[in-house]
Motif scaffolding. Structure first.
Motif, PDB file in Angstrom:
ATOM      1  N   UNK A  14      15.505 -19.006  27.375  1.00  0.00           N
ATOM      2  CA  UNK A  14      14.552 -17.805  27.090  1.00  0.00           C
ATOM      3  C   UNK A  14      14.232 -17.327  28.323  1.00  0.00           C
ATOM      4  N   UNK A  15      13.761 -17.990  29.215  1.00  0.00           N
ATOM      5  CA  UNK A  15      13.346 -17.386  30.463  1.00  0.00           C
ATOM      6  C   UNK A  15      14.455 -16.903  31.246  1.00  0.00           C
ATOM      7  N   UNK A  16      15.480 -17.421  31.303  1.00  0.00           N
ATOM      8  CA  UNK A  16      16.557 -16.875  32.197  1.00  0.00           C
ATOM      9  C   UNK A  16      16.930 -15.537  31.640  1.00  0.00           C
ATOM     10  N   UNK A  17      17.089 -15.526  30.081  1.00  0.00           N
ATOM     11  CA  UNK A  17      17.278 -14.318  29.353  1.00  0.00           C
ATOM     12  C   UNK A  17      16.353 -13.056  29.564  1.00  0.00           C
ATOM     13  N   UNK A  18      15.000 -13.506  29.533  1.00  0.00           N
ATOM     14  CA  UNK A  18      14.132 -12.369  30.089  1.00  0.00           C
ATOM     15  C   UNK A  18      14.337 -11.997  31.459  1.00  0.00           C
ATOM     16  N   UNK A  19      14.518 -13.006  32.338  1.00  0.00           N
ATOM     17  CA  UNK A  19      14.678 -12.365  33.665  1.00  0.00           C
ATOM     18  C   UNK A  19      15.980 -11.596  33.728  1.00  0.00           C
ATOM     19  N   UNK A  20      16.914 -11.748  33.026  1.00  0.00           N
ATOM     20  CA  UNK A  20      18.152 -11.240  33.113  1.00  0.00           C
ATOM     21  C   UNK A  20      17.922  -9.860  32.475  1.00  0.00           C
ATOM     22  N   UNK A  21      17.178  -9.528  31.419  1.00  0.00           N
ATOM     23  CA  UNK A  21      16.907  -8.251  30.848  1.00  0.00           C
ATOM     24  C   UNK A  21      16.080  -7.311  31.536  1.00  0.00           C
ATOM     25  N   UNK A  22      15.143  -8.010  32.486  1.00  0.00           N
ATOM     26  CA  UNK A  22      14.401  -7.155  33.397  1.00  0.00           C
ATOM     27  C   UNK A  22      15.187  -6.487  34.459  1.00  0.00           C
ATOM     28  N   UNK A  23      16.487  -7.130  34.964  1.00  0.00           N
ATOM     29  CA  UNK A  23      17.508  -6.617  35.822  1.00  0.00           C
ATOM     30  C   UNK A  23      18.575  -5.986  35.064  1.00  0.00           C
ATOM     31  N   UNK A  24      18.463  -5.672  33.803  1.00  0.00           N
ATOM     32  CA  UNK A  24      19.645  -5.149  32.879  1.00  0.00           C
ATOM     33  C   UNK A  24      20.861  -5.937  33.167  1.00  0.00           C
ATOM     34  N   UNK A  25      20.903  -7.255  33.033  1.00  0.00           N
ATOM     35  CA  UNK A  25      22.174  -7.892  33.175  1.00  0.00           C
ATOM     36  C   UNK A  25      22.054  -8.922  32.064  1.00  0.00           C
ATOM     37  N   UNK A  26      23.382  -9.438  31.849  1.00  0.00           N
ATOM     38  CA  UNK A  26      23.466 -10.686  30.765  1.00  0.00           C
ATOM     39  C   UNK A  26      23.084 -11.726  31.564  1.00  0.00           C
TER      40      UNK A  26
END
Length: 228
Positions: A14-26
């Motif tokens: 979950x945290x990794x996905x939120x971090x990825x979303x911030x950078x607009x990455x998968x």
């Protein structure tokens, strides 16, 4: 670089996905970008992501949080007892049925919060959106965040006809929206609520010295005229 604060006991995926979303990455793109090899396939809530020590160290560096702090927040972050000299790697691991999170009962949540959560998230978003659109209170902070987003994602300013300020509005105001929603959900119901004290508390939590005097300010209106 942007900071995404981990939530207590949050899943690593979950945290990794939120971090990825911030950078607009998968998620896989984010991990690959910091040299972490991803093994296996999985998604929340059926599976959790486990990182070895070197992978956890790289994720902490990207997130700009000390590794011990990140490990306390994310209980499944690192594999126990793995060697520090190994390749930075992440592994998907399927969770047992009893370990998988379940959706909270909406009626129970509303009952325990005295119905405050029924309106807190939508109200907070409406208030912060109006502040953003009318250049109120948090303008300097949000302009700085917008500039960082555009610097990290040049395509925001080079593609399409939409304004970067409009496209990123939800992301720019998100931290303050969450903070405000939590504060609103915790307020006592009227008539037991002191509007002045509530306003002071919320302003403090938002990190503001004060709220400009304006009778039509949406937060003032909400605190003064609503029953929650």
């Amino acid at each position: 670089m942007l900071r995404v604060r981990p939530l207590p006991f949050e899943a690593t995926a979950s945290y990794g996905q939120r971090l990825a979303d911030t950078y607009q990455l998968t998620l896989s793109q984010l991990l690959d970008g910091v040299g972490i090899t991803l093994h296996g396939h999985g998604t929340l809530p059926a599976a959790e992501l486990h990182l070895n020590h070197n992978a956890a160290r790289r994720l902490a560096a990207l997130a700009r949080f000390p590794l011990p702090h990140l490990t306390r927040a994310l209980p499944h972050l690192a594999l126990p007892g793995d060697a520090h000299g190994t390749e930075a790697a992440a592994h998907w691991k399927r969770l047992e049925a009893e370990q998988q999170p379940v959706r909270a009962c909406t009626l129970c949540t509303r009952h325990r919060s005295h119905d405050a959560t029924d309106t807190a998230w939508t109200t907070a978003r409406a208030i912060t959106t109006r502040w953003y659109d009318h250049q109120q209170h948090l303008t300097h902070r949000w302009h700085t965040r917008l500039a960082r987003l555009c610097a990290a994602n040049p395509r925001l300013t080079t593609t399409g006809s939409a304004s970067p300020a409009l496209v990123t509005r939800g992301l720019v105001i998100y931290p303050e929206t969450v903070t405000l929603a939590r504060a609103l959900a915790a307020l006592p119901n009227r008539p037991h609520r002191d509007t002045g004290k509530a306003l002071t508390l919320i302003v403090h939590r938002l990190g503001l010295p004060r709220l400009a005097s304006n009778a039509n300010d949406p937060l003032r209106v909400f605190l003064t005229h609503t029953r929650h």
